[in-house]
Design an enzyme around this catalytic site. Structure first.
Site, short mmCIF file in Angstrom:
data_model
loop_
_atom_site.label_atom_id
_atom_site.label_comp_id
_atom_site.label_asym_id
_atom_site.label_seq_id
_atom_site.Cartn_x
_atom_site.Cartn_y
_atom_site.Cartn_z
N ALA A 327 -9.78 2.51 -6.75
CA ALA A 327 -9.33 2.71 -8.13
C ALA A 327 -10.46 2.48 -9.11
O ALA A 327 -11.40 1.71 -8.84
CB ALA A 327 -8.16 1.78 -8.42
N GLY A 329 -12.56 1.10 -12.29
CA GLY A 329 -12.70 -0.25 -12.82
C GLY A 329 -13.54 -1.13 -11.92
O GLY A 329 -13.97 -0.74 -10.83
N GLY A 332 -12.15 -6.20 -7.88
CA GLY A 332 -11.46 -7.46 -8.10
C GLY A 332 -12.00 -8.57 -7.22
O GLY A 332 -12.50 -8.32 -6.12
N LYS A 348 -2.27 -2.34 -4.30
CA LYS A 348 -3.05 -3.56 -4.49
C LYS A 348 -2.87 -4.49 -3.28
O LYS A 348 -1.74 -4.86 -2.95
CB LYS A 348 -2.62 -4.27 -5.78
CG LYS A 348 -2.76 -3.41 -7.03
CD LYS A 348 -2.29 -4.11 -8.29
CE LYS A 348 -3.17 -5.25 -8.68
NZ LYS A 348 -2.80 -5.81 -10.01
N ASP A 383 5.29 -3.97 -13.87
CA ASP A 383 6.19 -4.25 -12.76
C ASP A 383 5.54 -3.82 -11.45
O ASP A 383 4.92 -2.75 -11.38
CB ASP A 383 7.51 -3.50 -12.98
CG ASP A 383 8.60 -3.95 -12.04
OD1 ASP A 383 8.56 -5.11 -11.58
OD2 ASP A 383 9.52 -3.15 -11.76
#
Length: 599
Positions: A327, A329, A332, A348, A383
């Protein structure tokens, strides 16, 4: 005379085990639905009595109900089936018997999902097993029609005022309207003006509304559409219950505004219906861009929404040549995230080990996602649907991505032949990371996004949520231009932190020191340091501070903290101020109702 022969009725009937257990599961589902509706129906009374704390408690109670009922039927199943618990042949029979019991129900699709929840608990199913669960639905014909229409129609009335008068008469609350005639006149004027701006100057032909009222927070909503000639316009009336009675607060006439009302970042509605399928398809007609899954979730049937989402993604994967990719960005520290260009969801996964300086644990991350599930999301928390044992075709993965997943999440990602199995993941709507959005857009759009970033932080604070990490990369921009938060590994309650101003340095050497010259506790937060985490240009920072400079002060956070600790609920409007009736725009819900909500 001899006695007449005694009639013989044969041996007593013994219900087959499969039929008996199918009925047991069906009874458990019916009990769940009955309890779900009892909790949901309380919403009207809570609104009429302005009992906002209890309404929020009801919403939380309903969220936890499904797991409680499935826990109970799982225990009963293990007890009753004993050593036949894992007999696939028996479960095939149970499935068929259950299908016959439920296929004509008004909520048959929900009954199938309930059954799947049980079988997946028992068998810990990897992928799907069509022998014992409902991979696709057994409902082959049209759904059972509602006993009465799911919507109410109004037509053949001379003016917009007359339509609103009929609607308010039909949807009467057990609480007085504060200014009924005035509200009707003002709302009618607002509607006529907005329709004229869209080139719709002819009188309204009809208004069609969902029969049930949608309740959430301090609002009650009538949802439907206006018809003028061949044109259909989304139409929602938003009601508040103020000190002196019920009022019309806003009118929504744009699909985008109604879509945001039903957003994936909002708490589920409390809406009483015996025919969820019919209601969802009524809403789909108003909001054609919404997935069926998202609409089921929005009215509280999140488990079936997840079923619909799973079927939707499987269908997409079977008909695409696209592949998953990392994705957009920054990578993480706790999660790894991938997506598919042609499918607007992200997957995720929690990594095996977390990058320094993260010190949280896998279980703590999952607890925070569960907190978000139960909490008021204020339109700002994305959500997430939790999936276990996803089994996907290897062709869907780029080689580089598959290798990366096996390397950094190998405890939960497995390669088996031509399949990739993911033991656990969260599936969320894809948004554009805020740092990426600002990098790719000019000053005006970036300023607007940053302003809403500040709004998002304040909305979260007012619901007692502190993101923990305010880095722009942890926020995203939706297709409507709203900023939402999606990185939950450091999320906590505002009331758990100690917001402080930095003490003044005692000397020049203190200022130069790499270490703090004062004591810093583990829960201490210094809001003035948030500036450093934003990493935006001086021009953008100046524009941001004009609107949200208070976010950099301990006073803002301590004030919110104090209000929450004193029992105040601070309402957040789920629509733009511009859609409120003009005389309502000066009314600040937080200031007006906070004192009323101290029960």
């Amino acid at each position: 005379m001899s006695a007449p022969p005694r009639a013989s009725y044969g041996p007593p009937f013994v219900e087959p085990p499969a039929s008996r257990h199918a009925r047991l599961v069906c009874d458990a589902f019916d009990a769940y639905q009955a309890r779900f509706r009892v909790i949901t129906r309380r919403a009207q009374r809570r609104f009429e009595q302005r009992n906002w704390h209890e309404l929020r408690s009801d919403a939380t109670e309903r969220l936890t109900l499904y797991r409680q009922v499935v826990d109970h039927i799982e225990a009963d199943t293990r007890h009753h089936l004993g050593d036949r618990l894992y007999s696939k042949d028996l479960w095939r029979q149970i499935r068929n018997a259950y299908s016959k019991l439920t296929r004509d129900k008004k909520d048959a699709e929900l009954a199938e999902t309930f059954y799947n929840s049980l079988t997946r608990r028992i068998f810990n199913t990897v992928g799907v097993d069509p022998q014992i669960e409902f991979v696709t639905t057994d409902i082959t014909g049209p759904h059972r029609p509602p006993d009465r229409p799911v919507s109410v129609g109004f037509s053949d009335l001379p003016t917009t005022d007359a339509f609103l008068d009929a609607i308010l008469e039909d949807y009467a609350f057990n609480a007085p309207y504060a200014h009924r005639e005035v509200d009707i006149r003002r709302a009618a004027q607002f509607i006529d003006d907005r329709l004229r701006r869209r080139g719709l100057s002819d009188p309204i032909d009809a208004i069609n509304l969902a029969r049930p009222v949608f309740y959430r927070g301090i609002g009650a909503y009538l949802v439907g559409s206006i018809t003028i000639g061949e044109t259909k316009v989304p139409f929602t009336l938003a009601f508040h219950h103020d000190d002196d009675g019920v009022v019309i607060d806003a009118v929504l006439l744009r699909e985008d505004d109604v879509s945001i009302l039903f957003s994936f970042a909002r708490t589920y509605f409390l809406v009483d219906t015996r025919h969820p399928h019919s209601l969802v398809h009524f809403l789909k007609d108003i909001l054609p861009r919404k997935r069926i899954a998202e609409l089921y979730i929005s009215i509280g049937y999140n488990k079936h929404g997840k079923t619909e989402l799973y079927r939707d993604l499987l269908h997409h994967f079977q008909h695409t040549d696209d592949q998953f990719e990392r994705a957009a960005g920054q990578r993480g520290m706790v999660m790894t995230v991938f997506t598919m260009p042609s499918y607007d969801m992200v997957f995720k996964l929690i990594k095996d080990t977390f990058d320094y300086p993260k010190s949280t644990t896998r279980s703590e991350v999952k607890e925070r996602y569960h907190l978000v599930f139960k909490h008021d999301r204020a339109g700002r928390l994305v959500d997430a649907q939790e999936f276990e044992h996803l089994r996907l075709n290897e062709r869907l993965f780029q080689d580089e991505l598959e290798d990366e997943l096996l390397d950094i999440a190998g405890n939960i990602v497995h390669h088996d032949g031509d399949r990739v199995t993911i033991d656990h993941c969260y599936v969320e709507r894809r948004v554009t990371p805020l740092d990426v959005y600002i990098r790719e857009n000019g000053f005006e759009r970036s300023r607007n996004a940053l302003t809403d970033y500040g709004n998002a932080i304040k909305d979260l604070a007012r619901t007692n949520i502190f993101p923990g990490d305010l880095l722009l990369k942890n926020f995203g921009v939706t297709r409507h231009g709203r900023v939402v938060f999606y990185d939950y590994d450091e999320l906590g309650f505002v009331t758990d932190y100690n917001f402080r101003s930095k003490p003044q340095a005692k000397s020049y050497m203190d200022e130069l020191s790499a270490d703090a010259w004062f004591y810093v506790g583990p829960d201490d937060v210094f809001p003035e340091e948030f500036r450093v985490t934003m990493g935006v240009s001086d021009e953008l920072m100046e524009a941001f501070e004009e609107v949200h400079g208070d976010l950099f002060t301990a006073e803002f956070w301590n004030d919110v903290q104090s209000r929450i600790e004193n029992g105040a609920l601070i309402p957040i409007l789920p629509y733009p101020p511009s859609e409120r009736l003009p005389h309502r725009r000066t009314v600040t819900p937080g200031k007006q109702t906070a004192d009323l909500m101290k029960q």
